[in-house]
Design a protein around this motif. Structure first.
Motif, PDB file in Angstrom:
ATOM      1  N   ASN A   1      33.006 -55.307 -28.739  1.00 10.72           N
ATOM      2  CA  ASN A   1      32.025 -55.143 -27.680  1.00 10.72           C
ATOM      3  C   ASN A   1      31.911 -53.724 -27.132  1.00 10.72           C
ATOM      4  N   LYS A   2      32.919 -52.864 -27.385  1.00 10.68           N
ATOM      5  CA  LYS A   2      32.850 -51.494 -26.882  1.00 10.68           C
ATOM      6  C   LYS A   2      32.707 -50.466 -28.011  1.00 10.68           C
ATOM      7  N   ILE A   3      33.265 -50.793 -29.168  1.00  9.62           N
ATOM      8  CA  ILE A   3      33.199 -49.870 -30.303  1.00  9.62           C
ATOM      9  C   ILE A   3      32.148 -50.312 -31.319  1.00  9.62           C
ATOM     10  N   ASN A   4      31.844 -51.606 -31.347  1.00  8.45           N
ATOM     11  CA  ASN A   4      30.900 -52.158 -32.330  1.00  8.45           C
ATOM     12  C   ASN A   4      31.404 -51.941 -33.753  1.00  8.45           C
ATOM     13  N   LYS A   5      32.678 -52.240 -33.950  1.00 11.64           N
ATOM     14  CA  LYS A   5      33.308 -51.980 -35.247  1.00 11.64           C
ATOM     15  C   LYS A   5      32.860 -52.970 -36.312  1.00 11.64           C
ATOM     16  N   GLY A   6      32.440 -54.142 -35.899  1.00 12.89           N
ATOM     17  CA  GLY A   6      31.891 -55.075 -36.875  1.00 12.89           C
ATOM     18  C   GLY A   6      32.915 -55.918 -37.606  1.00 12.89           C
ATOM     19  N   PHE A   7      34.175 -55.887 -37.199  1.00 13.90           N
ATOM     20  CA  PHE A   7      35.157 -56.804 -37.790  1.00 13.90           C
ATOM     21  C   PHE A   7      36.192 -57.198 -36.744  1.00 13.90           C
ATOM     22  N   ALA A   8      36.809 -58.343 -36.965  1.00 15.91           N
ATOM     23  CA  ALA A   8      37.804 -58.877 -36.048  1.00 15.91           C
ATOM     24  C   ALA A   8      39.217 -58.590 -36.543  1.00 15.91           C
ATOM     25  N   ARG A   9      40.185 -58.851 -35.675  1.00 12.42           N
ATOM     26  CA  ARG A   9      41.580 -58.590 -36.022  1.00 12.42           C
ATOM     27  C   ARG A   9      42.006 -59.390 -37.244  1.00 12.42           C
ATOM     28  N   LYS A  10      41.452 -60.581 -37.399  1.00 13.09           N
ATOM     29  CA  LYS A  10      41.806 -61.408 -38.551  1.00 13.09           C
ATOM     30  C   LYS A  10      41.394 -60.732 -39.860  1.00 13.09           C
ATOM     31  N   ASP A  11      40.343 -59.924 -39.822  1.00 16.00           N
ATOM     32  CA  ASP A  11      39.906 -59.208 -41.018  1.00 16.00           C
ATOM     33  C   ASP A  11      40.908 -58.113 -41.393  1.00 16.00           C
ATOM     34  N   PHE A  12      41.433 -57.437 -40.378  1.00 17.05           N
ATOM     35  CA  PHE A  12      42.482 -56.442 -40.610  1.00 17.05           C
ATOM     36  C   PHE A  12      43.718 -57.114 -41.194  1.00 17.05           C
ATOM     37  N   GLU A  13      44.076 -58.260 -40.648  1.00 10.41           N
ATOM     38  CA  GLU A  13      45.261 -58.972 -41.121  1.00 10.41           C
ATOM     39  C   GLU A  13      45.076 -59.486 -42.550  1.00 10.41           C
ATOM     40  N   LYS A  14      43.864 -59.876 -42.884  1.00  8.54           N
ATOM     41  CA  LYS A  14      43.572 -60.307 -44.260  1.00  8.54           C
ATOM     42  C   LYS A  14      43.761 -59.148 -45.235  1.00  8.54           C
ATOM     43  N   ALA A  15      43.300 -57.949 -44.842  1.00  3.45           N
ATOM     44  CA  ALA A  15      43.490 -56.767 -45.684  1.00  3.45           C
ATOM     45  C   ALA A  15      44.977 -56.460 -45.842  1.00  3.45           C
ATOM     46  N   MET A  16      45.731 -56.634 -44.771  1.00  7.09           N
ATOM     47  CA  MET A  16      47.178 -56.408 -44.833  1.00  7.09           C
ATOM     48  C   MET A  16      47.832 -57.375 -45.819  1.00  7.09           C
ATOM     49  N   GLU A  17      47.372 -58.607 -45.834  1.00  6.61           N
ATOM     50  CA  GLU A  17      47.928 -59.596 -46.767  1.00  6.61           C
ATOM     51  C   GLU A  17      47.697 -59.176 -48.214  1.00  6.61           C
ATOM     52  N   VAL A  18      46.487 -58.691 -48.507  1.00  2.00           N
ATOM     53  CA  VAL A  18      46.177 -58.242 -49.865  1.00  2.00           C
ATOM     54  C   VAL A  18      47.112 -57.106 -50.275  1.00  2.00           C
ATOM     55  N   ILE A  19      47.293 -56.152 -49.382  1.00  2.00           N
ATOM     56  CA  ILE A  19      48.144 -55.001 -49.684  1.00  2.00           C
ATOM     57  C   ILE A  19      49.600 -55.425 -49.838  1.00  2.00           C
ATOM     58  N   ASN A  20      50.064 -56.310 -48.990  1.00  2.00           N
ATOM     59  CA  ASN A  20      51.452 -56.769 -49.085  1.00  2.00           C
ATOM     60  C   ASN A  20      51.726 -57.483 -50.407  1.00  2.00           C
ATOM     61  N   GLN A  21      50.722 -58.171 -50.935  1.00  5.07           N
ATOM     62  CA  GLN A  21      50.895 -58.875 -52.207  1.00  5.07           C
ATOM     63  C   GLN A  21      51.071 -57.911 -53.378  1.00  5.07           C
ATOM     64  N   LEU A  22      50.587 -56.690 -53.226  1.00  6.88           N
ATOM     65  CA  LEU A  22      50.665 -55.706 -54.309  1.00  6.88           C
ATOM     66  C   LEU A  22      51.913 -54.831 -54.224  1.00  6.88           C
ATOM     67  N   LYS A  23      52.666 -54.951 -53.149  1.00  3.53           N
ATOM     68  CA  LYS A  23      53.806 -54.057 -52.950  1.00  3.53           C
ATOM     69  C   LYS A  23      54.922 -54.269 -53.966  1.00  3.53           C
TER      70      LYS A  23
END
Length: 363
Positions: free
Chosen positions: A186-208
């Motif tokens: 609502n203030k930055i208009n970033k266009g994604f939610a925290r769950k989207d960041f966490e989903k990206a983290m899951e993908v990266i963690n799977q490749l570690k």
């Protein structure tokens, strides 16, 4: 939760007007590179920064206005750039900067594209591979840092990128900005939610298990509609969240006033000011006492009219102290200046949120 158009028609209108004013230039004129001392995962070293001219950030061009503080789209050619041209531009800038490097200095390559390196519409897959292949030829390069929105973080593209630089760290820098969904949307208009960041983290963690791939979280210090005190509190909480989520580093980006943004409009009307440098010092101290991962405070724009500012007596001194803190990961020593009293009063009495909200309603 609505993540698409939180500021109504304000941002799309502002973005359309800003894009009309862009002075279009050929891609090679928009490319840039520089180098400097930096903190790598292995310790102090050098970083080479390379800005590539891509068609522009997909989110900024999506018709919903993009982020309320960002104008990097103005430095894009706003048209397709061929893989061959991108690779040629990268190679020229990369080799030029590497020739300036001291022999056997640990080096990080940071690739900026004013958008998402992992978005194949911005950087075609063959260009991604060729660029990383060039980097892989240099043993002193320990890290490759690319920026991306979380929606472009997927296993296929990451696996392809990592396989081109075996033995090197690939760090994906994501503009989380804030751990608070309301602030980010609502203030930055970033266009994604925290769950989207966490989903990206899951993908990266799977490749570690196969690659040394990590995440850096960019955090914005003082978005619009935010008081000085709330900006400090959110920055600290966001760093703590980023560490819990698995980020390997945090990079704070104190707000600077970009042309053609909602932030600039509010600033010109006296309804917004970038954070005090005192606030950035307070954030460093609080975060260092609670977070174990490396923390960087960007000092771009410090002491300028459009950036974080204290007073002419202490701006340079505090900027130098923060730069030293970034390299050594130490807490800057206590400083005193007569302007510190004004900062403390701002923390206690200012209510930027209420005044700015009223201004927006009356626009």
């Amino acid at each position: 939760m609505n993540t698409t158009q939180p500021l109504g028609n304000l941002l799309p209108e502002i973005r359309r007007k800003a894009l009309k004013r862009v002075d279009k230039r050929p891609p090679h004129e928009l490319a840039a590179s520089w180098s400097g001392d930096d903190l790598l995962y292995s310790g102090p070293g050098k970083s080479i920064f390379i800005v590539l001219p891509t068609p522009g950030c997909a989110w900024a061009l999506a018709g919903l206005g993009g982020c309320s503080m960002c104008s990097y789209i103005a430095d894009s050619p706003l048209q397709k750039v061929s893989s061959q041209e991108l690779v040629k531009i990268f190679k020229e800038h990369f080799q030029r900067q590497m020739q300036k490097q001291d022999i056997h200095v640990p080096t990080s390559i940071k690739i900026f594209v004013s958008g998402s390196f992992l978005n194949t519409e911005e950087i075609p897959k063959n260009a991604q591979k060729e660029i990383l292949k060039i980097i892989n030829e240099y043993e002193d390069v320990e890290e490759v840092v690319v920026e991306s929105r979380p929606e472009y973080v997927n296993e296929d593209v990451l696996r392809d990128c990592c396989s081109m630089i075996p033995g090197k760290i690939l760090e994906v820098a994501i503009g989380l900005e804030s751990a608070d969904d309301e602030i980010r949307i609502n203030k930055i208009n970033k266009g994604f939610a925290r769950k989207d960041f966490e989903k990206a983290m899951e993908v990266i963690n799977q490749l570690k298990s196969d690659f040394d791939v990590r995440v850096k979280a960019y955090l914005l210090v003082k978005p619009i509609l935010t008081s000085e005190k709330d900006a400090i509190d959110d920055a600290v909480k966001s760093a703590q969240y980023a560490e819990r989520a698995g980020a390997g580093r945090v990079s704070f980006c104190p707000s600077t006033i970009h042309k053609g943004t909602l932030m600039e409009i509010l600033w010109r009307r006296g309804a917004y000011q970038p954070p005090w440098i005192w606030s950035t010092l307070e954030i460093i101290r609080k975060v260092k006492n609670t977070v174990k991962i490396p923390v960087i405070m960007d000092t771009a724009g410090f002491g300028t009219r459009r950036g974080p500012f204290n007073c002419k007596k202490c701006n340079s001194k505090l900027k130098d102290a923060i730069i030293k803190s970034n390299i050594n990961q130490t807490i800057p020593e206590e400083f005193e200046c007569e302007c510190k009293v004004k900062w403390k009063a701002d923390l206690e009495f200012s209510d930027v949120t209420r005044s700015t909200t009223n201004l927006l309603k009356n626009r």
